[in-house]
Write a protein that holds these residues in place. Sequence first.
Motif, short mmCIF file in Angstrom:
data_model
loop_
_atom_site.label_atom_id
_atom_site.label_comp_id
_atom_site.label_asym_id
_atom_site.label_seq_id
_atom_site.Cartn_x
_atom_site.Cartn_y
_atom_site.Cartn_z
N PRO A 176 -9.50 109.18 21.89
CA PRO A 176 -9.74 110.62 21.92
C PRO A 176 -11.22 110.98 21.84
CG PRO A 176 -9.04 109.97 19.75
CD PRO A 176 -8.99 108.73 20.60
N VAL A 177 -12.05 109.99 21.48
CA VAL A 177 -13.49 110.19 21.34
C VAL A 177 -14.21 108.93 21.82
CG1 VAL A 177 -13.34 111.78 19.36
CG2 VAL A 177 -13.52 109.33 18.96
N THR A 178 -15.50 109.06 22.03
CA THR A 178 -16.34 107.90 22.31
C THR A 178 -16.90 107.42 20.99
OG1 THR A 178 -16.90 108.68 24.53
CG2 THR A 178 -18.43 107.12 23.51
N GLY A 179 -16.77 106.11 20.73
CA GLY A 179 -17.27 105.58 19.47
C GLY A 179 -16.91 104.12 19.29
N THR A 180 -16.99 103.66 18.04
CA THR A 180 -16.75 102.27 17.70
C THR A 180 -15.42 102.11 16.97
OG1 THR A 180 -19.13 101.91 17.53
CG2 THR A 180 -17.71 100.26 16.49
N VAL A 181 -14.62 101.15 17.40
CA VAL A 181 -13.34 100.88 16.75
C VAL A 181 -13.63 100.29 15.37
CG1 VAL A 181 -11.21 99.53 16.86
CG2 VAL A 181 -12.19 100.51 18.96
N THR A 182 -13.10 100.95 14.34
CA THR A 182 -13.32 100.49 12.96
C THR A 182 -12.15 99.68 12.43
OG1 THR A 182 -12.47 102.60 12.13
CG2 THR A 182 -14.86 102.40 12.39
N VAL A 183 -10.96 99.93 12.96
CA VAL A 183 -9.78 99.20 12.49
C VAL A 183 -8.69 99.26 13.55
CG1 VAL A 183 -8.76 101.21 11.32
CG2 VAL A 183 -8.20 98.91 10.51
N MET A 214 -4.47 98.25 13.72
CA MET A 214 -3.33 97.88 12.88
C MET A 214 -2.04 97.75 13.66
SD MET A 214 -4.07 100.39 9.64
CE MET A 214 -4.66 101.80 10.58
N GLY A 215 -2.10 97.38 14.91
CA GLY A 215 -0.89 97.29 15.72
C GLY A 215 -0.42 98.65 16.18
N HIS A 216 -0.04 99.49 15.23
CA HIS A 216 0.49 100.82 15.53
C HIS A 216 -0.57 101.92 15.40
CE1 HIS A 216 0.45 100.56 11.22
NE2 HIS A 216 0.60 101.88 11.15
N ALA A 217 -1.81 101.55 15.04
CA ALA A 217 -2.84 102.55 14.80
C ALA A 217 -4.23 101.98 15.11
CB ALA A 217 -2.79 103.02 13.35
N VAL A 218 -5.14 102.90 15.44
CA VAL A 218 -6.53 102.53 15.72
C VAL A 218 -7.43 103.57 15.06
CG1 VAL A 218 -8.29 102.22 17.52
CG2 VAL A 218 -5.95 101.41 17.92
N GLY A 219 -8.45 103.10 14.35
CA GLY A 219 -9.46 103.99 13.78
C GLY A 219 -10.72 103.90 14.62
N ILE A 220 -11.37 105.05 14.84
CA ILE A 220 -12.58 105.09 15.64
C ILE A 220 -13.63 105.94 14.91
CG2 ILE A 220 -13.63 105.77 17.85
CD1 ILE A 220 -10.80 105.49 19.10
N GLN A 221 -14.83 105.39 14.78
CA GLN A 221 -15.97 106.15 14.27
C GLN A 221 -16.68 106.72 15.49
OE1 GLN A 221 -17.48 106.81 11.02
NE2 GLN A 221 -18.55 108.19 12.40
N ASP A 230 -19.24 108.48 18.00
CA ASP A 230 -20.70 108.48 18.09
C ASP A 230 -21.30 109.75 17.52
OD1 ASP A 230 -20.58 105.99 19.31
OD2 ASP A 230 -20.98 106.76 21.34
N ASP A 231 -20.52 110.85 17.50
CA ASP A 231 -21.00 112.14 16.98
C ASP A 231 -20.66 112.35 15.51
OD1 ASP A 231 -18.28 112.50 17.16
OD2 ASP A 231 -18.38 114.30 18.40
N GLY A 232 -20.15 111.31 14.82
CA GLY A 232 -19.86 111.40 13.39
C GLY A 232 -18.43 111.74 13.03
N VAL A 233 -17.59 112.03 14.00
CA VAL A 233 -16.18 112.33 13.72
C VAL A 233 -15.42 111.01 13.55
CG1 VAL A 233 -14.07 113.39 14.60
CG2 VAL A 233 -16.27 114.48 15.03
N GLU A 234 -14.74 110.86 12.42
CA GLU A 234 -13.92 109.68 12.17
C GLU A 234 -12.48 110.03 12.52
OE1 GLU A 234 -14.46 108.48 8.11
OE2 GLU A 234 -16.63 108.33 8.35
N VAL A 235 -11.88 109.21 13.39
CA VAL A 235 -10.56 109.53 13.92
C VAL A 235 -9.58 108.40 13.64
CG1 VAL A 235 -9.29 110.04 16.04
CG2 VAL A 235 -11.61 110.87 15.77
N LEU A 236 -8.36 108.78 13.28
CA LEU A 236 -7.27 107.85 13.19
C LEU A 236 -6.23 108.25 14.23
CD1 LEU A 236 -5.69 105.52 11.79
CD2 LEU A 236 -4.69 107.27 10.30
N VAL A 237 -5.90 107.31 15.12
CA VAL A 237 -4.82 107.52 16.09
C VAL A 237 -3.67 106.66 15.61
CG1 VAL A 237 -4.12 107.35 18.50
CG2 VAL A 237 -6.50 107.88 17.94
N HIS A 238 -2.59 107.29 15.18
CA HIS A 238 -1.47 106.59 14.55
C HIS A 238 -0.20 106.87 15.34
CE1 HIS A 238 1.68 105.79 11.58
NE2 HIS A 238 0.78 105.11 10.89
N VAL A 239 0.49 105.83 15.78
CA VAL A 239 1.70 106.01 16.57
C VAL A 239 2.93 105.87 15.69
CG1 VAL A 239 3.06 105.17 18.53
CG2 VAL A 239 0.55 105.08 18.62
N ALA A 280 -5.70 112.29 13.70
CA ALA A 280 -6.21 112.82 12.43
C ALA A 280 -7.72 112.60 12.33
CB ALA A 280 -5.52 112.13 11.26
N VAL A 281 -8.43 113.65 11.95
CA VAL A 281 -9.86 113.55 11.67
C VAL A 281 -9.96 113.18 10.20
CG1 VAL A 281 -12.05 114.79 11.59
CG2 VAL A 281 -10.43 115.24 13.45
#
Length: 177
Positions: free
Chosen positions: A71-78, A80-87, A89-98, A146-147
């Motif tokens: 959903p954003v441009t950035g670096t994958v932080t985690v 988990m199979g069913h989820a991905v966290g992304i930091q 580049d603009d400072g928004v921390e995102v969790l994509v959870h299925v 989720a932000v």
Amino acid sequence: MGFFDRFKKAAEPEKPAVPASVTAQVSADTLCAPVKGRVCKMADIPDPVFSSEVLGKGCGVWPEADVVYAPVTGTVTVTMGHAVGIQGDDGVEVLVHVGVDTVNMQGEGFTGYVAQGDHVVAGQAILGIDRGKIASAGYRDVVVLAVSNSAEFASVELCADEDSTVSAGEAVLKVAR
């Protein structure tokens, strides 16, 4: 099997083909829909951890497709199979959870296309999901966006109409600094 065959390196399993990226409506402080589907408010997600916004403000998308995109441009932080966290580049921390309680599936029904430390671009495929397996396991497949650092922003608001159908890459959330 010949004598020297036992010294050959075992074949590595084939990596899944990564789906093509989608065009993302990228602009400052905007998050894109991670999947095509119907938008819902965070309060309507059938999981108290998400609906109470413990993990951050955001929204859900009831998927109509099997590929989840960044959903954003950035670096994958985690991952988990069913989820991905992304930091972002603009400072928004995102969790994509299925899904709801899909952690119990232990990665079954999910295909990861990214790894921790990867730099992703909004609209890049990050997860494949098998919605049939999720349903067969008795879980709901809502994709939560989720932000996780919501407290650092003045607001996190839907910019897509609730109950509307969005395409992956379409703007759904706006953060205000």
